[in-house]
Design a protein around this motif. Sequence first.
Motif, PDB file in Angstrom:
ATOM      1  N   LYS A  64       6.262  -2.620   7.753  1.00 38.15           N
ATOM      2  CA  LYS A  64       6.599  -1.487   6.866  1.00 38.15           C
ATOM      3  C   LYS A  64       5.344  -0.675   6.589  1.00 38.15           C
ATOM      4  O   LYS A  64       5.362   0.565   6.604  1.00 38.15           O
ATOM      5  CB  LYS A  64       7.224  -2.000   5.574  1.00 38.15           C
ATOM      6  CG  LYS A  64       8.652  -2.470   5.832  1.00 38.15           C
ATOM      7  CD  LYS A  64       9.151  -3.478   4.816  1.00 38.15           C
ATOM      8  CE  LYS A  64      10.458  -4.084   5.283  1.00 38.15           C
ATOM      9  NZ  LYS A  64      10.522  -5.533   5.017  1.00 38.15           N
ATOM     10  N   ASN A 101      17.005  -2.793   1.243  1.00 39.86           N
ATOM     11  CA  ASN A 101      16.731  -3.431   2.533  1.00 39.86           C
ATOM     12  C   ASN A 101      15.245  -3.523   2.850  1.00 39.86           C
ATOM     13  O   ASN A 101      14.854  -3.945   3.913  1.00 39.86           O
ATOM     14  CB  ASN A 101      17.497  -2.731   3.670  1.00 39.86           C
ATOM     15  CG  ASN A 101      17.654  -1.259   3.411  1.00 39.86           C
ATOM     16  OD1 ASN A 101      16.816  -0.677   2.705  1.00 39.86           O
ATOM     17  ND2 ASN A 101      18.692  -0.661   3.947  1.00 39.86           N
ATOM     18  N   MET A 102      14.399  -3.143   1.880  1.00 42.74           N
ATOM     19  CA  MET A 102      12.963  -3.371   2.039  1.00 42.74           C
ATOM     20  C   MET A 102      12.655  -4.848   1.900  1.00 42.74           C
ATOM     21  O   MET A 102      11.747  -5.382   2.518  1.00 42.74           O
ATOM     22  CB  MET A 102      12.189  -2.630   0.934  1.00 42.74           C
ATOM     23  CG  MET A 102      11.985  -1.160   1.177  1.00 42.74           C
ATOM     24  SD  MET A 102      10.671  -0.881   2.346  1.00 42.74           S
ATOM     25  CE  MET A 102      11.651  -0.500   3.789  1.00 42.74           C
ATOM     26  N   GLU A 156      12.180   5.156   5.021  1.00 41.64           N
ATOM     27  CA  GLU A 156      12.341   3.787   4.516  1.00 41.64           C
ATOM     28  C   GLU A 156      13.787   3.315   4.547  1.00 41.64           C
ATOM     29  O   GLU A 156      14.078   2.139   4.624  1.00 41.64           O
ATOM     30  CB  GLU A 156      11.820   3.692   3.059  1.00 41.64           C
ATOM     31  CG  GLU A 156      10.407   4.251   2.871  1.00 41.64           C
ATOM     32  CD  GLU A 156       9.339   3.362   3.484  1.00 41.64           C
ATOM     33  OE1 GLU A 156       9.705   2.393   4.160  1.00 41.64           O
ATOM     34  OE2 GLU A 156       8.157   3.655   3.279  1.00 41.64           O
ATOM     35  N   VAL A 157      14.724   4.247   4.451  1.00 39.74           N
ATOM     36  CA  VAL A 157      16.137   3.845   4.329  1.00 39.74           C
ATOM     37  C   VAL A 157      16.635   3.150   5.589  1.00 39.74           C
ATOM     38  O   VAL A 157      16.256   3.559   6.678  1.00 39.74           O
ATOM     39  CB  VAL A 157      17.019   5.084   4.021  1.00 39.74           C
ATOM     40  CG1 VAL A 157      18.425   4.652   3.616  1.00 39.74           C
ATOM     41  CG2 VAL A 157      16.381   5.882   2.909  1.00 39.74           C
ATOM     42  N   ILE A 204      16.967   2.397  -1.719  1.00 42.08           N
ATOM     43  CA  ILE A 204      15.940   2.323  -0.678  1.00 42.08           C
ATOM     44  C   ILE A 204      15.288   0.928  -0.691  1.00 42.08           C
ATOM     45  O   ILE A 204      15.067   0.306   0.339  1.00 42.08           O
ATOM     46  CB  ILE A 204      14.871   3.422  -0.886  1.00 42.08           C
ATOM     47  CG1 ILE A 204      15.405   4.755  -0.364  1.00 42.08           C
ATOM     48  CG2 ILE A 204      13.573   3.062  -0.179  1.00 42.08           C
ATOM     49  CD1 ILE A 204      14.573   5.947  -0.728  1.00 42.08           C
ATOM     50  N   ALA A 227       6.086  -0.248  -3.447  1.00 47.35           N
ATOM     51  CA  ALA A 227       5.504   0.879  -2.715  1.00 47.35           C
ATOM     52  C   ALA A 227       6.580   1.840  -2.233  1.00 47.35           C
ATOM     53  O   ALA A 227       6.351   3.031  -2.093  1.00 47.35           O
ATOM     54  CB  ALA A 227       4.709   0.361  -1.527  1.00 47.35           C
ATOM     55  N   ALA A 228       7.766   1.298  -1.995  1.00 47.62           N
ATOM     56  CA  ALA A 228       8.818   2.117  -1.399  1.00 47.62           C
ATOM     57  C   ALA A 228       9.593   2.944  -2.410  1.00 47.62           C
ATOM     58  O   ALA A 228      10.188   3.956  -2.074  1.00 47.62           O
ATOM     59  CB  ALA A 228       9.779   1.228  -0.625  1.00 47.62           C
ATOM     60  N   GLN A 261       0.470   6.997  -1.826  1.00 50.50           N
ATOM     61  CA  GLN A 261      -0.283   7.727  -2.867  1.00 50.50           C
ATOM     62  C   GLN A 261      -1.623   7.033  -3.154  1.00 50.50           C
ATOM     63  O   GLN A 261      -2.583   7.686  -3.570  1.00 50.50           O
ATOM     64  CB  GLN A 261       0.551   7.859  -4.142  1.00 50.50           C
ATOM     65  CG  GLN A 261       0.862   6.542  -4.805  1.00 50.50           C
ATOM     66  CD  GLN A 261       1.264   6.736  -6.273  1.00 50.50           C
ATOM     67  OE1 GLN A 261       0.675   7.557  -6.967  1.00 50.50           O
ATOM     68  NE2 GLN A 261       2.243   5.974  -6.719  1.00 50.50           N
ATOM     69  N   GLU A 266       9.455   8.738   2.598  1.00 46.38           N
ATOM     70  CA  GLU A 266      10.442   7.890   1.920  1.00 46.38           C
ATOM     71  C   GLU A 266      11.736   7.825   2.728  1.00 46.38           C
ATOM     72  O   GLU A 266      12.294   6.772   2.945  1.00 46.38           O
ATOM     73  CB  GLU A 266      10.726   8.442   0.518  1.00 46.38           C
ATOM     74  CG  GLU A 266       9.468   8.610  -0.333  1.00 46.38           C
ATOM     75  CD  GLU A 266       8.660   7.323  -0.464  1.00 46.38           C
ATOM     76  OE1 GLU A 266       9.135   6.274  -0.003  1.00 46.38           O
ATOM     77  OE2 GLU A 266       7.552   7.382  -1.004  1.00 46.38           O
ATOM     78  N   VAL A 269       0.837  -1.195   0.000  1.00 43.91           N
ATOM     79  CA  VAL A 269       0.000   0.000   0.000  1.00 43.91           C
ATOM     80  C   VAL A 269       0.877   1.252   0.000  1.00 43.91           C
ATOM     81  O   VAL A 269       1.503   1.596   0.988  1.00 43.91           O
ATOM     82  CB  VAL A 269      -0.967   0.011   1.205  1.00 43.91           C
ATOM     83  CG1 VAL A 269      -1.784   1.295   1.202  1.00 43.91           C
ATOM     84  CG2 VAL A 269      -1.874  -1.196   1.155  1.00 43.91           C
ATOM     85  N   ASP A 270       0.916   1.874  -1.135  1.00 40.20           N
ATOM     86  CA  ASP A 270       1.693   3.072  -1.367  1.00 40.20           C
ATOM     87  C   ASP A 270       0.898   4.263  -0.822  1.00 40.20           C
ATOM     88  O   ASP A 270      -0.297   4.363  -1.085  1.00 40.20           O
ATOM     89  CB  ASP A 270       1.905   3.196  -2.881  1.00 40.20           C
ATOM     90  CG  ASP A 270       2.832   4.337  -3.270  1.00 40.20           C
ATOM     91  OD1 ASP A 270       2.850   5.347  -2.537  1.00 40.20           O
ATOM     92  OD2 ASP A 270       3.514   4.198  -4.300  1.00 40.20           O
ATOM     93  N   LEU A 317       2.420  19.345   2.021  1.00 41.63           N
ATOM     94  CA  LEU A 317       2.401  18.051   1.328  1.00 41.63           C
ATOM     95  C   LEU A 317       3.800  17.575   0.943  1.00 41.63           C
ATOM     96  O   LEU A 317       4.250  16.527   1.380  1.00 41.63           O
ATOM     97  CB  LEU A 317       1.538  18.160   0.080  1.00 41.63           C
ATOM     98  CG  LEU A 317       1.021  16.828  -0.480  1.00 41.63           C
ATOM     99  CD1 LEU A 317       0.325  16.051   0.628  1.00 41.63           C
ATOM    100  CD2 LEU A 317       0.068  17.075  -1.618  1.00 41.63           C
ATOM    101  N   THR A 324       6.365  -4.763  -1.472  1.00 40.58           N
ATOM    102  CA  THR A 324       6.820  -3.727  -0.537  1.00 40.58           C
ATOM    103  C   THR A 324       7.808  -2.775  -1.210  1.00 40.58           C
ATOM    104  O   THR A 324       7.741  -1.565  -1.037  1.00 40.58           O
ATOM    105  CB  THR A 324       7.490  -4.383   0.691  1.00 40.58           C
ATOM    106  OG1 THR A 324       6.604  -5.370   1.201  1.00 40.58           O
ATOM    107  CG2 THR A 324       7.774  -3.361   1.767  1.00 40.58           C
ATOM    108  N   ARG A 331       4.766   1.522   9.493  1.00 38.98           N
ATOM    109  CA  ARG A 331       5.676   2.672   9.522  1.00 38.98           C
ATOM    110  C   ARG A 331       5.185   3.758   8.587  1.00 38.98           C
ATOM    111  O   ARG A 331       5.048   4.908   8.976  1.00 38.98           O
ATOM    112  CB  ARG A 331       7.086   2.232   9.124  1.00 38.98           C
ATOM    113  CG  ARG A 331       7.998   2.146  10.333  1.00 38.98           C
ATOM    114  CD  ARG A 331       9.442   2.488  10.060  1.00 38.98           C
ATOM    115  NE  ARG A 331      10.235   1.328   9.689  1.00 38.98           N
ATOM    116  CZ  ARG A 331      10.667   1.112   8.460  1.00 38.98           C
ATOM    117  NH1 ARG A 331      10.356   1.964   7.487  1.00 38.98           N
ATOM    118  NH2 ARG A 331      11.398   0.052   8.188  1.00 38.98           N
ATOM    119  N   ARG A 332       4.835   3.362   7.351  1.00 38.34           N
ATOM    120  CA  ARG A 332       4.343   4.371   6.395  1.00 38.34           C
ATOM    121  C   ARG A 332       3.073   5.010   6.925  1.00 38.34           C
ATOM    122  O   ARG A 332       2.890   6.224   6.879  1.00 38.34           O
ATOM    123  CB  ARG A 332       4.029   3.699   5.053  1.00 38.34           C
ATOM    124  CG  ARG A 332       5.245   3.179   4.348  1.00 38.34           C
ATOM    125  CD  ARG A 332       4.942   2.922   2.881  1.00 38.34           C
ATOM    126  NE  ARG A 332       6.047   2.199   2.272  1.00 38.34           N
ATOM    127  CZ  ARG A 332       6.018   0.885   2.076  1.00 38.34           C
ATOM    128  NH1 ARG A 332       4.960   0.186   2.414  1.00 38.34           N
ATOM    129  NH2 ARG A 332       7.052   0.285   1.529  1.00 38.34           N
TER     130      ARG A 332
END
Lengths: 303, 161, 195, 670
Positions: free
Chosen positions: B81, D601-602, B160-161, D598, D632-633, B50, B157, B47-48, B149, D629, B84-85
């Motif tokens: 994940k 490591n997802m 995510e790193v 990015i 999405a990332a 956006q 993003e 699930v992005d 925004l 995943t 987190r998002r």
Amino acid sequence: MKYGYYPGCSLERNAYAYHQSAMAVAEPLGIDFIEVEDWNCCGATEYITIDLLPAYALVSRNLAIAAKQEQNGNGNQLVAPCSACFLNLKKADHYMSESPELSEQVNQALAAGDLNYEPGSVTVRHLLDIIVTDIGFNNIESKVTKPLTNLRIAPYYGCLMVRPANIESFDNQEYPNSLDKLMKSLGAQVVDYPLKAHCCGGHMTQISENVALGLIQRLLKNAVDYDADAIATVCPMCQLNLDAYQDAVNKRYGTNYRLPILYFTQLMGIAFGMPPTELGFGKEIVDAKPVLDKIERGRLENE
Amino acid sequence: MNEQFEPVIVGFLCNWCSYRAADLAGTARIHYAPNMRDIRVMCSGRVDPQFVLKALREGADGVMIAGCHPGECHYVSGNIKALRRYILLKKMLKQLGVEEERVQIVWASASEGIILAEAVNKMTEQIRKLGPLDWNKTVLGGGNGYGKLAPIEAEVEAEEV
Amino acid sequence: MVTASPTVRAQTFLEEVVAATPGSDPHLQDCIQCGTCGGSCPSGADMDHTPRALFAMIGAGMKDQVLRSNTPWYCVSCYFCMVRCPQEVHITDIMYTLKRMAIKNGLYKESTTPSAAGFSETFIDYVENYGRSFEFGLATRYHLRYHPVKAVEMATGMGFDMYRKGRMDITPTRIKNLNQLKAILDKAKEIGGTE
Amino acid sequence: MSEEKVGVYICHCGTNIAKTVDVEEVATWAGEQPNVEIAREYKFMCSSLGQDLIEEDIKEKGLTRVVVSSCSPHMHEKTFRTACERGGLNPFFFEMANIREHDSWITDDKEAATKKAKALTNAAIERVVHHQPLEPIPVEINPNTLVVGGGISGITAALELADAGYHVYLVEREPSIGGHMAQLDKTFPTLDCSACILTPKMVDVGQHPNITLLTYSEVEKVDGYLGNYTVAVRKKARYVDEEHCTGCGICIEKCPFKVIDNIFEAGLGERKVIYRPFPQAVPKYPVIDTENCVYFQRGKCKACQLFCPTEPNSIDFEQKDEIIQIQVGNIILATGYDLFDTRRIPQYGYGRLANVFTSLEFERMVNAAGPTDGKILLRDMETAPETVAIVHCVGSRDKNYNEYCSKVCCMYSLKFAHLVHERLPGAEVYNFYIDMRTPGKGYEEFYHRLLEEGTHFIRGRVAEVTDAARNPGEEGKLIVQAEDTLIGKQRRIPVDMVILSAGIEARSDSKEISQLFKMGCDFDGFFIERHPKLDPIATMTDGIYIAGTCQGPKDIPESVSQGAAAAARVSSLISRGTVMMEPIRASINQEECSGCRICNNMCPYNAIVFHEDRHVSEVITALCQGCGTCVAACPSGIISGAHFTNDQVLSEIEGILWDVRKQPELVPGD
């Protein structure tokens, strides 16, 4: 350390020894008690029997006042030495936070007295809890000047301090041992007897002496079977039943128990080297003199 | 039907737990609010943000993201994940003035039809109380939604790193 | 609950008991009749029904028999049943609920412990008029009312000991702001509460 | 608008859908949607006639896409994909809308249900036009299998596969296989001796040419996917060289030190410091318990080495753990259970009251090869009890511990009662139970047999066990207090011995194990099966199966059948050689990848590699499991997840909002 203090009716009179000794030991341990302004009875086990909401309102008046009182940052903790008071206060707070409806109704009632209580704003704790948890055994050991050597003490927890199940407890609800540890740290020999958390009969002494004396006799017998010199209690009700009804038990069961029933704070005071008179000794029905003598003897042997 | 407002909720259900939970709810004939319209994704981790934004922008009153319980993800940790998002997304939506009840994340294992159903009911009720989400008014009409925004999406993003 | 249209019907006795018990859910309907409560009860031997049996009767809607039972009155409130109950039934709380109901319905008088409620009533009478409990008055007044012989024993025997040891007052202590307490209690009674 | 011709089919599913969804209306409405060539409704789309409908329309009307609104794709996606294929369409040009489980079955509100049906159907229509043709990915199945756990389930699974001619790696944590069954004396209800029926199977495992037995070993790492798992196993040092050791046992005999055996003898007996858990252990090689070995602790002794007769000497104090890499296609988990720790219930007095025993202690006691040679004795190890109480449901059916029923306790408690009657004629036995649960072949009959043997059955959960005597008869006894619920009275039964029938719990480390194998375990710690009824063997992870008590409480027959069933599932896969996998995989556009890493490591499967040289990331299709995943990332949105691409999902969103859709004002990022 500062705590709110809710003595409860018993400590005013029949359990004055508890109050007196608690105050006495608090001092060297650096505990500062601030009594709840104009507190009222918690309703014991009786008010809730007649009417639910007034019973909760009755308890909550104390909570509301305690919440207003400044406890100097100690997380507004309220200490009750009486297990029944402790449970009533804690339970009222617990169920009010669990059911908003109840909380709302109680607060409607409190409003009539210009009071308000936000569930959870006061943390209710038992005197024993703060002594073993906050003060700690090392701290206590360091204060002991007259260890209770040779004295065989049966720690008695009763019911209301470690239970009920749906509210978390600071000790095991079936087989607690905080008081055991405390007594050990005073240098006493601790009697690990199975009935240490069983019932003293509560108000049954008034309702059905039959039942009550039976329960009291079980406890006395068990403590004596494990040859205890004295029982250490944490609750006025337990003390009263075991102490004042011992005679009745002896009459009913043809026994002759002479087991002194003392408040754990009295024993702490003795171990801290305080004079018995300042610890409310002499108010017990079953004479505690033998106990004091034995402690004395134990001390002499050690020297 | 009566006059009460019927919110439209877009649900993103993961193929392995929550979609099957919804299947089970149906098979068990558990009745719950038909307001959630679901889209199947392989993992809640797909699930992005956006997707959620698009749904809200284009007429949905709420979005539900449903996945396996933490530790039970079919893809090990996709749901974590997603979580987190989701947390970052909520921060952003909050600043945009979108009530937080409008985007919710739910854990329901394949055997927990009832849990999913209850979650949908609860969310429908909450949003019914809030009323419709008019993105164009709430977010854009309210002005400078733009300013906020951009940077935060970058933050999403960055995390995510 | 998850259901589109709940069917409306009269409240069962069980639901009545649950509704009158404080807290979120006393789990009464979860009882599996294992008897842990009856086995744990220190005064169980004297009860006419064990708590478990009583719960079965509640489920069966035997309101009269339940409210006539002496079981709740023999509850010593030790909470052993509640700690041990495998279904987390709030047994002790439910006992209090049943006592209240019995009093409201005037049925406790037909239980084998008619005096029990009297004790509570005498007790709160003092609490309401002084703000504190008053053991001496309580003991004597209660016993004079229910077991006169006992009252004499009290005054001479144990009661006297207590008095001699300075553990019993002849006069009750009254709290300062009694009016405030009265106002609160009256309001509470007026609202009536969950029952 | 695209050129696609979509065929839409709304299913009545008898009345299952039609009674709440106005299918006719949905069909007519769908017919008016863009790209829709034809929209039909039909009683049963999954019937052959329904499928023919799709096939014909594809051929005659030249459909390029197909949508079926009916039940859950988990039910019939395959069915309709094949229908499309028969019509000459790529199966992935199909999309399904779930208007039964997710719509008609969850409400009685016709209007709302019909509206939702339209939304779901429309979403499918808008999505399907963006579908791309995909080919299933063939995966080779490595014929070797890993079985984890050497209890009766693991043993059965291993033997079934090995006998079928496939190679098996059997990994067991303890020094010997056999599991809990090896500790039991008799098995209910037939009372045949546990060891007698188990030992031959253990020997078979030990000698089977197709089985590589790795005992005293634990799985450390699992990589890969169905058909191709790479597993790292730690073989703990035994300090005994399996090459040359003949298992003569002289070292054990000569070892001067004894310790309490808390594992196999449940603390009731002793073992040497160099030991074999039990005489029939497989493999026969002993193990040195370094914690208690005087040589390892103080550098002295070496008695075992001194007396070892083999040439060269088999005792190797220098031996180290080794990590063994094995390649397998499938994995069967049979990791078993832990016994509930009865200390957690203080009122039953275990550990405080000497003559309170756990069920496992009693099993060892009645075992002829056990510490008391099968004699039932009190803790003093001399006196035989005259009265015995057996407490059912210890740690089971109790929300304070485990809510579930452990399933085997009633039966083994009955077995205990029988063994007491058998070994101590005239002894009184009391069984305290909540409900007597004896479902199984010959189980109820066994219960009746015990009734005839004169066992006292008291229906009531034991409240407490105490040594606090109230009346003369109780002095010096253990008193078991319970309500006899059939009489409605509290009873106190004085006894000499109390046996606590402890329940079955998931392994304390089951959560870690489940994560190691990337599959789920439930709240209680038991592994989650793919379907509670129709697929209790497989897990949600392809190629990983579960058998025995690691999936939930079970008795021996059940554990055996599950072990065999798991083996059958695996061998069918192996015999197929290759399986087709859904081509739902991610891929990175090599041209546009910015190399931000990015996504790297997802990926939970480490399926994404980074090419330092070209400074781009790439997905290894074979490793990718298709969770999406990474898709999405990806900040530049250039990773595409086959069959779940951004434009597919985005257009699905547009479609699902057909009735409320607003034209969005321009916003950055569109």
